[in-house]
Scaffold this active site. Structure first.
Site, PDB file in Angstrom:
ATOM      1  N   GLY A   1       0.840  -1.207   0.000  1.00  0.00           N
ATOM      2  CA  GLY A   1       0.000   0.000   0.000  1.00  0.00           C
ATOM      3  C   GLY A   1       0.870   1.249   0.000  1.00  0.00           C
TER       4      GLY A   1
ATOM      5  N   ARG B   1      -0.323   5.470  -1.428  1.00  0.00           N
ATOM      6  CA  ARG B   1      -1.215   6.504  -0.864  1.00  0.00           C
ATOM      7  C   ARG B   1      -0.975   6.653   0.631  1.00  0.00           C
ATOM      8  NH1 ARG B   1      -6.389   6.289  -0.101  1.00  0.00           N
ATOM      9  NH2 ARG B   1      -6.728   4.062  -0.397  1.00  0.00           N
TER      10      ARG B   1
ATOM     11  N   ASN C   1      -3.012  -7.649  -4.739  1.00  0.00           N
ATOM     12  CA  ASN C   1      -3.963  -7.615  -3.632  1.00  0.00           C
ATOM     13  C   ASN C   1      -3.361  -8.430  -2.488  1.00  0.00           C
ATOM     14  OD1 ASN C   1      -6.002  -7.861  -1.826  1.00  0.00           O
ATOM     15  ND2 ASN C   1      -7.491  -8.741  -3.233  1.00  0.00           N
TER      16      ASN C   1
ATOM     17  N   ASN D   1       2.271  -2.167   5.461  1.00  0.00           N
ATOM     18  CA  ASN D   1       1.531  -0.923   5.718  1.00  0.00           C
ATOM     19  C   ASN D   1       0.068  -0.994   5.279  1.00  0.00           C
ATOM     20  OD1 ASN D   1       1.119   2.194   5.808  1.00  0.00           O
ATOM     21  ND2 ASN D   1       0.764   1.631   3.671  1.00  0.00           N
TER      22      ASN D   1
ATOM     23  N   SER E   1      -1.624   0.043  15.073  1.00  0.00           N
ATOM     24  CA  SER E   1      -2.433   1.245  15.345  1.00  0.00           C
ATOM     25  C   SER E   1      -2.618   1.413  16.845  1.00  0.00           C
ATOM     26  CB  SER E   1      -3.805   1.098  14.692  1.00  0.00           C
ATOM     27  OG  SER E   1      -4.666   2.123  15.135  1.00  0.00           O
TER      28      SER E   1
ATOM     29  N   TYR F   1     -10.939  -4.263  13.418  1.00  0.00           N
ATOM     30  CA  TYR F   1      -9.681  -3.517  13.201  1.00  0.00           C
ATOM     31  C   TYR F   1      -8.762  -3.664  14.419  1.00  0.00           C
ATOM     32  CZ  TYR F   1      -6.817   0.559  11.801  1.00  0.00           C
ATOM     33  OH  TYR F   1      -5.792   1.410  11.443  1.00  0.00           O
TER      34      TYR F   1
ATOM     35  N   ILE G   1      -3.774  10.003  12.025  1.00  0.00           N
ATOM     36  CA  ILE G   1      -2.905  10.645  11.031  1.00  0.00           C
ATOM     37  C   ILE G   1      -3.800  11.161   9.894  1.00  0.00           C
ATOM     38  CG2 ILE G   1      -0.862  10.297   9.542  1.00  0.00           C
ATOM     39  CD1 ILE G   1      -0.344   9.679  12.577  1.00  0.00           C
TER      40      ILE G   1
END
Ligand code: NAP
Length: 270
Positions: A36, A39, A87, A114, A166, A179, A212
């Site tokens: 990833g 972006r 993917n 990431n 996270s 998540y 972020i």
């Protein structure tokens, strides 16, 4: 080195490799894969590492134009980058990606897991598809890519695996059972793999970003986001570059392993 002649042959080969891009596969630059990497936080990491020290593989799934633009920026700064679609939520996608990397560049020295998604919903409303999508993309991807990257790292007695977890994996979050489970899972995964690999020169760490300013966070309802910012001691969202600096630090640090680097403006203190 046995003879003076051999020494000069070696020197010539090295000169070809580094200065003309010939035999890129044998380049001494470290090969970094950023999943990833086109972006948000991923693009900041790709750009931070897009210098003469590294060859950066920018993985993307949907954002080809972003990937091309990051590659262009890296090349403008004298760096080397490749863009590769895959993917990473599927083991077949990871295998295809590593096949392409090994064919075009060589083995991966530094793996930055990431890529990630959210599918927020209260547990009562969450469907198994939303659970699976988040676990596959944020957690199982790290299993699959590490499995593919590790053998060469162990052979070379050098490797870095950095998993972007996270703050939600540490504190929990409303509507984020999927998540939070995935991001906590990354922390446990990193600690255990770190124990197995430390004596072979491979470190495995996490970065735990707070909030972020990327598309992921901007997708939140403005009133929710306002409430979150009020709770951050730094009183602002983090910049993707803050995370990229943390990645560089963990690449340089050879005696840090099994740790989580919290980059969160003071939101959560361990
Ligand atoms: P973002 O702006 O939404 O970007 C997500 C990235 O993940 C994109 O580059 C996307 O690639 C990639 N991706 C998603 N699914 C993929 C798949 N199946 N295969 C390959 N790539 C895939 O998110 P971000 O804020 O930069 O987040 C990056 C990481 O930081 C994530 O792991 C996220 O959980 C974590 N994080 C973010 C924050 C935050 O506040 N932003 C906080 C804590 C942790 P394509 O666009 O090419 O599909």
């Amino acid at each position: 080195m046995k003879t003076e002649e051999e020494f000069y042959i070696r020197l010539l080969l090295d000169f070809n490799v580094t200065n003309f891009g010939i035999m890129e596969k044998k380049s001494k630059k470290k090969v970094v894969l950023v999943t990833g990497g086109a972006r948000g936080i991923g693009s900041a990491i790709s750009l931070e590492l897009g210098t003469s020290e590294f060859i950066v593989i920018i993985n993307y799934n949907n954002s080809k134009e972003h990937a091309k633009s990051v590659k262009k920026d890296i090349e403008k700064n004298g760096g080397t980058a490749f863009i590769m679609k895959a993917n990473i939520a599927k083991s077949t996608g990871c295998k295809k990606l590593f096949k392409e990397i090994e064919a075009k560049v060589g083995t991966v020295d530094i793996l930055i897991n990431n890529a990630g998604i959210t599918r927020d919903k209260s547990f009562k409303k969450m469907e198994i598809e939303e659970w699976n999508a988040v676990i596959d993309t944020n957690l199982s991807s790290a299993f699959n890519t590490s499995k593919l990257a590790l053998p060469a790292m162990l052979d070379k007695k050098y490797g870095r695996i950095i998993n972007v977890s996270s703050v939600i994996g540490q504190s929990g979050g409303f509507g984020q059972t999927n998540y939070s489970a995935a991001k906590s899972g990354l922390i446990g995964f990193s600690k255990s793999l770190a124990i197995e690999t430390a004596k072979h020169g491979v470190t495995v760490n996490c970065i735990c970003p707070g909030f972020i300013g990327t598309d992921m966070v901007k997708a939140m309802p403005p009133e929710v986001l306002k409430g979150i910012i009020e709770k951050i001691p730094a009183n602002k969202l983090g910049d993707p570059k803050d995370i990229a600096k943390g990645v560089r630090y963990l690449i340089e640090a050879s005696y840090i392993t099994g740790q989580s680097l919290n980059i969160n403006g003071g939101l959560y203190m361990m």
